[in-house]
Design a protein around this motif. Sequence first.
Motif, PDB file in Angstrom:
ATOM      1  N   VAL A 232     -12.991   3.207  10.258  1.00 25.78           N
ATOM      2  CA  VAL A 232     -13.805   2.545   9.239  1.00 25.78           C
ATOM      3  C   VAL A 232     -14.749   1.564   9.923  1.00 25.78           C
ATOM      4  N   MET A 233     -16.046   1.755   9.674  1.00 32.96           N
ATOM      5  CA  MET A 233     -17.041   0.843  10.236  1.00 32.96           C
ATOM      6  C   MET A 233     -17.204  -0.354   9.317  1.00 32.96           C
ATOM      7  N   SER A 234     -16.896  -1.519   9.849  1.00 33.85           N
ATOM      8  CA  SER A 234     -17.030  -2.741   9.048  1.00 33.85           C
ATOM      9  C   SER A 234     -17.149  -3.936   9.969  1.00 33.85           C
ATOM     10  N   ARG A 235     -18.005  -4.879   9.588  1.00 32.14           N
ATOM     11  CA  ARG A 235     -18.111  -6.117  10.354  1.00 32.14           C
ATOM     12  C   ARG A 235     -17.327  -7.218   9.666  1.00 32.14           C
ATOM     13  N   THR A 236     -16.783  -6.913   8.489  1.00 31.89           N
ATOM     14  CA  THR A 236     -16.068  -7.964   7.756  1.00 31.89           C
ATOM     15  C   THR A 236     -14.557  -7.721   7.720  1.00 31.89           C
ATOM     16  N   LEU A 237     -14.155  -6.458   7.684  1.00 38.60           N
ATOM     17  CA  LEU A 237     -12.716  -6.175   7.655  1.00 38.60           C
ATOM     18  C   LEU A 237     -12.135  -6.262   9.067  1.00 38.60           C
ATOM     19  N   GLY A 238     -10.832  -6.541   9.130  1.00 36.86           N
ATOM     20  CA  GLY A 238     -10.110  -6.516  10.400  1.00 36.86           C
ATOM     21  C   GLY A 238      -8.871  -5.659  10.260  1.00 36.86           C
ATOM     22  N   ALA A 239      -8.154  -5.466  11.382  1.00 37.47           N
ATOM     23  CA  ALA A 239      -6.963  -4.610  11.369  1.00 37.47           C
ATOM     24  C   ALA A 239      -5.963  -5.078  10.302  1.00 37.47           C
ATOM     25  N   ALA A 240      -5.892  -6.402  10.089  1.00 38.85           N
ATOM     26  CA  ALA A 240      -4.921  -6.948   9.151  1.00 38.85           C
ATOM     27  C   ALA A 240      -5.223  -6.569   7.698  1.00 38.85           C
ATOM     28  N   ASP A 241      -6.468  -6.116   7.464  1.00 41.37           N
ATOM     29  CA  ASP A 241      -6.836  -5.731   6.096  1.00 41.37           C
ATOM     30  C   ASP A 241      -6.360  -4.326   5.742  1.00 41.37           C
ATOM     31  N   VAL A 242      -5.881  -3.580   6.731  1.00 43.98           N
ATOM     32  CA  VAL A 242      -5.416  -2.219   6.470  1.00 43.98           C
ATOM     33  C   VAL A 242      -3.976  -2.275   5.975  1.00 43.98           C
ATOM     34  N   PRO A 243      -3.704  -1.662   4.828  1.00 40.66           N
ATOM     35  CA  PRO A 243      -2.329  -1.692   4.309  1.00 40.66           C
ATOM     36  C   PRO A 243      -1.347  -1.143   5.359  1.00 40.66           C
ATOM     37  N   GLN A 244      -0.175  -1.726   5.395  1.00 37.17           N
ATOM     38  CA  GLN A 244       0.842  -1.392   6.405  1.00 37.17           C
ATOM     39  C   GLN A 244       1.041   0.119   6.562  1.00 37.17           C
ATOM     40  N   HIS A 245       1.155   0.832   5.416  1.00 36.36           N
ATOM     41  CA  HIS A 245       1.499   2.256   5.486  1.00 36.36           C
ATOM     42  C   HIS A 245       0.355   3.120   6.037  1.00 36.36           C
ATOM     43  N   LEU A 246      -0.840   2.507   6.225  1.00 33.12           N
ATOM     44  CA  LEU A 246      -1.968   3.292   6.732  1.00 33.12           C
ATOM     45  C   LEU A 246      -2.334   2.936   8.174  1.00 33.12           C
ATOM     46  N   ARG A 247      -1.606   1.971   8.765  1.00 30.67           N
ATOM     47  CA  ARG A 247      -2.058   1.453  10.063  1.00 30.67           C
ATOM     48  C   ARG A 247      -1.966   2.475  11.197  1.00 30.67           C
TER      49      ARG A 247
END
Lengths: 191, 191
Positions: free
Chosen positions: A72-87
């Motif tokens: 996912v290309m994003s300058r605002t989201l970080g790894a922590a924004d990804v729900p646990q089950h999708l990491r």
Amino acid sequence: MSFGKVFIAASLDGFIARADGAIDWLLPFNAEGEDHGYDAFIAGVDGLVMGRATYETVLGFGDWPYAKPVVVMSRTLGAADVPQHLRQRVRITADAPADIVHALRAEGWRSAYVDGGEVIRSFLAEGLIGRITLTLVPILLGRGRPLFGAIGREVRLEREAVRPFRNGLVSLDYRVEHSEKAAGLAETKGN
Amino acid sequence: MSFGKVFIAASLDGFIARADGAIDWLLPFNAEGEDHGYDAFIAGVDGLVMGRATYETVLGFGDWPYAKPVVVMSRTLGAADVPQHLRQRVRITADAPADIVHALRAEGWRSAYVDGGEVIRSFLAEGLIGRITLTLVPILLGRGRPLFGAIGREVRLEREAVRPFRNGLVSLDYRVEHSEKAAGLAETKGN
């Protein structure tokens, strides 16, 4: 073969969503037992690269639909924004398109499903798209989020398959002529 | 049957001309012995309605290509601006689309070839288009004059014929669903 592949539906006037992101106009064309070529397409890529807006739309569906890895290309989201089950399956990057392609090639990816209007345009602008499958929906939305918009460069295409569907959709396959060279360079760089 | 019929070529990203009006990108697709359906289309209309920009482009070709009467929508041109040899075939009007359709129906026209981006959009916005034949050219121009742009209303279409040509063009026929009613009203008004 060039890295990026586009597989997308648009209204005849070139919109991929209403101004608020809604795709309600598209849903009546989901026909049981007819995937409009999607399964064959997805089988031919190593993963997906998409923008934040597309990612959040897909997240909103509830069930995550992709078995393959997603960038996912994003300058605002970080790894922590990804729900646990999708990491294990989703990663966020702020890198530019060419750097993403370089990194993914180094991991062994040969091609990616490039999705989302803004991401598609940025990949097209840099010659990183090799194939476009555009499925035209029989409607003029009149306004909304454009697929192509002004990408700022000319791209020559070679038309391949044309598939009319009974529900009024028509799917058009194009090979990008110019990006073959760019892809060749990228492959050299990536190897 | 609705009055206005569109027959137009556009790049895959929806432009009908470059920003300066040039259609050089279209010319390589003119194939000898293949009119992409034009002759059959023009045989089915009573005349043409076009905008000033389209009119001036066609004038620039030298030979006037239309045997049928042409109505040019313009608020700046007058009858005196039409070259002498075309005055039997070309007239200028500053009327609104619905008034033009009303007047032409009263003259016995049943349908018109509606041409030019701005004129097509204004007729679509008022429900005065019944059929659209869009021929997609295998190129992304990246910028230019849009075919549809934001027409400000949603128009449902029914897809009819799909004709792929060997040179990479593909012609798509659509019937406008909604304007059937509007056309019915206009016909009543016109009779």
